[in-house]
Design a protein around this motif. Structure first.
Motif, PDB file in Angstrom:
ATOM      1  N   LEU A 201      31.836  -6.344  14.326  1.00  0.00           N
ATOM      2  CA  LEU A 201      31.479  -7.760  14.301  1.00  0.00           C
ATOM      3  C   LEU A 201      32.328  -8.567  15.271  1.00  0.00           C
ATOM      4  O   LEU A 201      31.872  -9.582  15.809  1.00  0.00           O
ATOM      5  N   MET A 202      33.546  -8.128  15.506  1.00  0.00           N
ATOM      6  CA  MET A 202      34.453  -8.880  16.368  1.00  0.00           C
ATOM      7  C   MET A 202      34.337  -8.501  17.832  1.00  0.00           C
ATOM      8  O   MET A 202      34.607  -9.323  18.707  1.00  0.00           O
ATOM      9  N   THR A 203      33.955  -7.259  18.122  1.00  0.00           N
ATOM     10  CA  THR A 203      34.063  -6.772  19.497  1.00  0.00           C
ATOM     11  C   THR A 203      32.737  -6.619  20.215  1.00  0.00           C
ATOM     12  O   THR A 203      32.723  -6.587  21.450  1.00  0.00           O
ATOM     13  N   ASP A 204      31.618  -6.493  19.511  1.00  0.00           N
ATOM     14  CA  ASP A 204      30.339  -6.416  20.196  1.00  0.00           C
ATOM     15  C   ASP A 204      30.004  -7.809  20.745  1.00  0.00           C
ATOM     16  O   ASP A 204      29.918  -8.784  19.998  1.00  0.00           O
ATOM     17  N   GLU A 205      29.810  -7.898  22.059  1.00  0.00           N
ATOM     18  CA  GLU A 205      29.666  -9.206  22.696  1.00  0.00           C
ATOM     19  C   GLU A 205      28.459  -9.964  22.180  1.00  0.00           C
ATOM     20  O   GLU A 205      28.532 -11.166  21.893  1.00  0.00           O
ATOM     21  N   ALA A 206      27.321  -9.291  22.055  1.00  0.00           N
ATOM     22  CA  ALA A 206      26.107  -9.978  21.619  1.00  0.00           C
ATOM     23  C   ALA A 206      26.240 -10.454  20.176  1.00  0.00           C
ATOM     24  O   ALA A 206      25.823 -11.566  19.836  1.00  0.00           O
TER      25      ALA A 206
ATOM     26  N   ARG B  86      29.270 -14.953  12.997  1.00  0.00           N
ATOM     27  CA  ARG B  86      30.665 -15.254  12.672  1.00  0.00           C
ATOM     28  C   ARG B  86      31.025 -14.573  11.362  1.00  0.00           C
ATOM     29  O   ARG B  86      30.353 -14.761  10.344  1.00  0.00           O
ATOM     30  N   LEU B  87      32.088 -13.778  11.391  1.00  0.00           N
ATOM     31  CA  LEU B  87      32.557 -13.137  10.159  1.00  0.00           C
ATOM     32  C   LEU B  87      33.118 -14.210   9.236  1.00  0.00           C
ATOM     33  O   LEU B  87      34.077 -14.900   9.577  1.00  0.00           O
ATOM     34  N   GLN B  88      32.512 -14.353   8.066  1.00  0.00           N
ATOM     35  CA  GLN B  88      32.914 -15.405   7.142  1.00  0.00           C
ATOM     36  C   GLN B  88      33.864 -14.889   6.079  1.00  0.00           C
ATOM     37  O   GLN B  88      34.864 -15.537   5.780  1.00  0.00           O
TER      38      GLN B  88
END
Length: 343
Positions: free
Chosen positions: A110-115, A121-123
């Motif tokens: 969730l943090m590193t895949d650009e698309a 946004r990780l909530q």
């Protein structure tokens, strides 16, 4: 940005029961749900039947094993269908992991895949723990320990069936001193509390504790931190600690704009881009950073930050220092001597 919450917990913790209750709430029925199951015959997605939610079943095995392609592709395909109008305009994504999954690779993706990072946004990370069997599960299974360590919220399930919930809560706080813990029967908990984005103050207010090499380390600073120093520090810490850096969160005043704090996140090797807030969420405007790590010396983060801040200040002072005046032409370097690298 579509908020994404990860629901994790060991086998039998009650994740499907919880999500059924959440999706039964009209305010939360407009959720896209990604269910992963460990097994050849997927069943949980059928148990999650609700009227309005979008349900995507990822039945390719343990989600943590296929996360770098399967989860990110699923999220982007859902988004494409949402834009095309072929699925309802869901407001959020809930990911139910396999009970055997380590959440860290999911958070990495969730943090590193650009698309994905540009659109989602990780909530929050919610971990469910069986009140009756949780203590034994924590003692025997590293996966359960990792699920507890990475949680923003911890929910004790089945407290009506027995078990020493006070002892279990103490064990969980030893693994994760920051996450609020609550008990609920049959998933009867307010979704707004469970998936709240505003967990940072509680994370930052937690006291540091030790348990089998796991510790919460808190840094508090009155003076703002230069943006370059903060970035270099987080990168150096992630490189040095690696997998031992289980979670880092912080609210930081930058020297360049102390009135607008930044939220910092890091998980193991991955450092999330800084996220600016328009204003401080409360009266406390100190920089506060909490690390949950395994085997990280308690003095290391603070000393590393101090050293990098000093280097950044010295470099800035050298750039601002005027060049020395010369009364005549600069003496030529003798031909017979090779100049030193500092000349």
């Amino acid at each position: 940005m579509i908020p994404v919450s990860v629901v994790t917990g060991f086998l039998g913790a009650g994740k499907t029961t919880l999500l059924r209750r959440v999706l039964g709430d009209p305010a939360w029925a407009n959720s896209a749900v990604i269910v992963n199951e460990f097994g050849e015959v997927p069943l949980d997605h059928e148990l999650l039947a609700a009227s309005e939610e979008v349900l995507v079943n990822v039945s390719t095995g343990c989600l943590c094993c296929v996360v770098r392609s399967d989860l990110t592709a699923t999220l982007m395909e859902l988004l494409r269908q949402r834009a095309a109008g072929t699925v309802p305009p869901y407001a959020r994504v809930l990911i139910e992991t396999s009970g055997l999954a380590d959440p860290a690779p999911i958070l990495h993706a969730l943090m590193t895949d650009e698309a994905v990072a540009a659109t989602h946004r990780l909530q929050s990370v919610v971990t469910l723990v069986d009140a009756l069997h949780g203590a034994g599960t924590l003692a025997r299974h590293p996966e359960a320990q990792r699920q507890a360590m990475l949680a923003d919220r911890i929910l004790l399930t089945k407290p009506d069936l027995g078990g020493d919930t006070a002892a279990l809560e103490a064990a969980l706080r030893a693994h994760n001193p920051a996450a609020p813990v609550r008990a609920a029967v049959q998933g009867a908990v307010e979704p707004a509390w469970l998936f709240a984005a505003g967990t940072l103050p509680e994370f930052l207010d937690a006291s540091a504790r030790h348990s089998e090499g796991v510790a919460g380390i808190t840094l508090e600073r009155e003076a703002p931190i230069p943006a370059l120093a903060l970035t270099l520090w987080m990168q150096a810490l992630a490189e040095h600690a690696g997998a031992r850096l289980l979670r880092l969160k912080g609210l930081v005043a930058l020297a360049e704009d102390p009135g607008r704090p930044v939220v910092v996140h890091a998980i193991q090797h991955m450092v999330h881009p800084l996220e600016w807030l328009e204003a401080w969420p409360g009266a406390d405007t100190r920089s506060r950073i909490v690390l949950i790590g395994q085997g990280i010396p308690r003095h290391l983060p603070a000393r590393l930050l101090a050293a990098i801040e000093a280097e950044v200040r010295d470099a800035g002072a050298r750039r601002r220092r005027p060049a020395p005046a010369h009364s005549g032409p600069h003496p030529a370097t003798p031909r017979h001597r090779r100049p030193c690298c500092c000349e």
